[in-house]
Design a protein around this motif. Sequence first.
Motif, short mmCIF file in Angstrom:
data_model
loop_
_atom_site.label_atom_id
_atom_site.label_comp_id
_atom_site.label_asym_id
_atom_site.label_seq_id
_atom_site.Cartn_x
_atom_site.Cartn_y
_atom_site.Cartn_z
N SER A 163 0.79 -0.96 0.03
CA SER A 163 -0.02 -0.29 -0.01
C SER A 163 0.88 1.23 0.01
O SER A 163 1.98 1.20 0.37
N ASP A 164 0.36 2.31 -0.37
CA ASP A 164 1.19 3.73 -0.45
C ASP A 164 1.49 3.80 1.14
O ASP A 164 2.67 4.68 1.08
N ALA A 165 0.87 3.49 2.21
CA ALA A 165 1.37 3.76 3.47
C ALA A 165 2.46 2.96 3.73
O ALA A 165 3.41 3.42 4.70
N GLU A 166 2.71 1.98 3.26
CA GLU A 166 3.89 0.88 3.51
C GLU A 166 5.17 0.86 2.75
O GLU A 166 6.05 0.86 3.06
N ALA A 167 4.70 1.66 1.63
CA ALA A 167 5.61 1.73 0.52
C ALA A 167 6.75 2.64 1.06
O ALA A 167 6.81 3.84 1.64
N LEU A 168 7.96 2.24 0.90
CA LEU A 168 9.58 3.40 1.18
C LEU A 168 9.75 4.31 0.04
O LEU A 168 9.26 3.88 -1.05
N ALA A 169 9.93 5.45 0.53
CA ALA A 169 10.39 6.26 -0.75
C ALA A 169 11.31 5.53 -1.69
O ALA A 169 12.16 5.08 -1.38
N PRO A 170 11.06 6.22 -2.89
CA PRO A 170 12.15 5.60 -4.10
C PRO A 170 13.53 6.05 -3.77
O PRO A 170 13.91 7.19 -3.11
N ARG A 171 14.38 5.17 -4.16
CA ARG A 171 16.00 5.18 -3.90
C ARG A 171 16.43 5.62 -5.18
O ARG A 171 16.22 5.05 -6.17
N ARG A 172 17.38 6.70 -4.94
CA ARG A 172 18.07 7.48 -6.41
C ARG A 172 19.29 7.35 -5.86
O ARG A 172 19.72 8.24 -5.20
N TRP A 173 20.08 6.60 -6.72
CA TRP A 173 21.46 6.45 -6.38
C TRP A 173 22.39 6.78 -7.56
O TRP A 173 22.19 6.36 -8.74
N VAL A 174 23.52 7.81 -7.50
CA VAL A 174 24.21 8.07 -8.76
C VAL A 174 25.62 7.54 -8.41
O VAL A 174 26.06 7.71 -7.31
N ALA A 175 26.07 6.77 -9.16
CA ALA A 175 27.65 6.04 -8.85
C ALA A 175 28.45 7.13 -9.17
O ALA A 175 28.56 7.98 -10.19
N HIS A 176 29.51 7.00 -8.13
CA HIS A 176 30.57 8.34 -8.10
C HIS A 176 31.69 7.72 -7.44
O HIS A 176 31.49 7.04 -6.22
N PRO A 177 33.11 7.75 -7.85
CA PRO A 177 34.22 7.27 -6.92
C PRO A 177 34.30 7.91 -5.57
O PRO A 177 34.90 7.10 -4.63
N THR A 178 33.83 9.11 -5.41
CA THR A 178 33.88 9.43 -3.94
C THR A 178 32.54 9.00 -3.16
O THR A 178 32.49 9.38 -2.05
N GLY A 179 31.66 8.46 -3.67
CA GLY A 179 30.36 7.94 -2.95
C GLY A 179 30.71 7.04 -1.88
O GLY A 179 31.56 6.22 -1.97
N VAL A 180 30.05 6.93 -0.93
CA VAL A 180 29.91 5.98 0.12
C VAL A 180 29.21 4.64 -0.40
O VAL A 180 28.45 4.76 -1.00
N ARG A 181 29.85 3.63 0.13
CA ARG A 181 29.44 2.19 -0.02
C ARG A 181 28.21 1.94 0.56
O ARG A 181 28.16 2.07 2.06
N PRO A 182 26.96 1.72 0.12
CA PRO A 182 25.81 1.39 0.93
C PRO A 182 26.12 0.17 1.86
O PRO A 182 26.96 -0.61 1.47
N THR A 183 25.43 0.16 2.98
CA THR A 183 25.35 -1.23 3.78
C THR A 183 24.77 -2.39 3.09
O THR A 183 23.96 -2.08 2.36
N ALA A 184 25.03 -3.68 3.69
CA ALA A 184 24.40 -4.64 3.11
C ALA A 184 22.68 -4.61 3.55
O ALA A 184 21.99 -5.05 2.72
N ALA A 185 22.45 -3.83 4.66
CA ALA A 185 20.99 -3.77 4.71
C ALA A 185 20.39 -2.78 3.84
O ALA A 185 19.21 -2.97 3.37
#
Length: 242
Positions: free
Chosen positions: A161-183
């Motif tokens: 449902s709309d209430a349960e949905a997490l906000a969309p994830r928007r990631w841009v790859a960049h050499p200085t970016g932080v590596r996301p966690t496994a979670a």
Amino acid sequence: MARRCYSETPIAGDQATLDGSEAHHLLHVLRATPGMAVTLFDGSGHEFDAEVTACKRSTVELAILESRLVDRELPQPLVLGVALPKGDRQRWIVEKSVELGVTRIVPLITERSEKQGGDKLGRYVIEASKQCGRNRLMEIAEPMRWNDWLAAEAPAMGGVSDAEALAPRRWVAHPTGVRPTAAEFAQQRSTLLAIGPEGGLSDGEVEAAVAAGWEAVGLGKRILRIETAALGLVACMTIPPA
């Protein structure tokens, strides 16, 4: 295991006819004869057990024996925006994106990108779908300029449902970016990924992405090629840990 073939015509009823490249492959590569078992799919999500009934000059006729809905898609949409490189590397990105479950590829037009798109991309999708067992075709969108891509809407999440949905994830790859966690990688969220061209995104393009709410992410200290960055990030999100 029966050979998988793609039908450009939606399959309805108990008969199907293949023509074009699929028929050519059956007739001249696989040497099909009446009685040969084939698995058909038409992009609808169904797959069909079928049997060759007639081999003609440029078409193959088949009897449909059984139909079933087989879902091999990701739980949530994953859209890959990527400045495609030339040649075989472009084909490799498309094929492996199909295998990993990407919902849609959007060729990106950036300051340093090569010419984007091409008539062969759709064929690469079909061939990869035949190999990996997907019954829905990954979409190849029209090329999109960088600023338009930054403002693109993420696909809606399915099954919540709309209430349960997490906000969309928007990631841009960049050499200085932080590596996301496994979670973070494991979260079931509608996702847009942005991968820049050979030579990288310009400082202005990265700044525009961050200003538009995109998060810069990376996979380590090394500079990755387009296909490595794209498929490395996709694999981290789509292949569950053992």
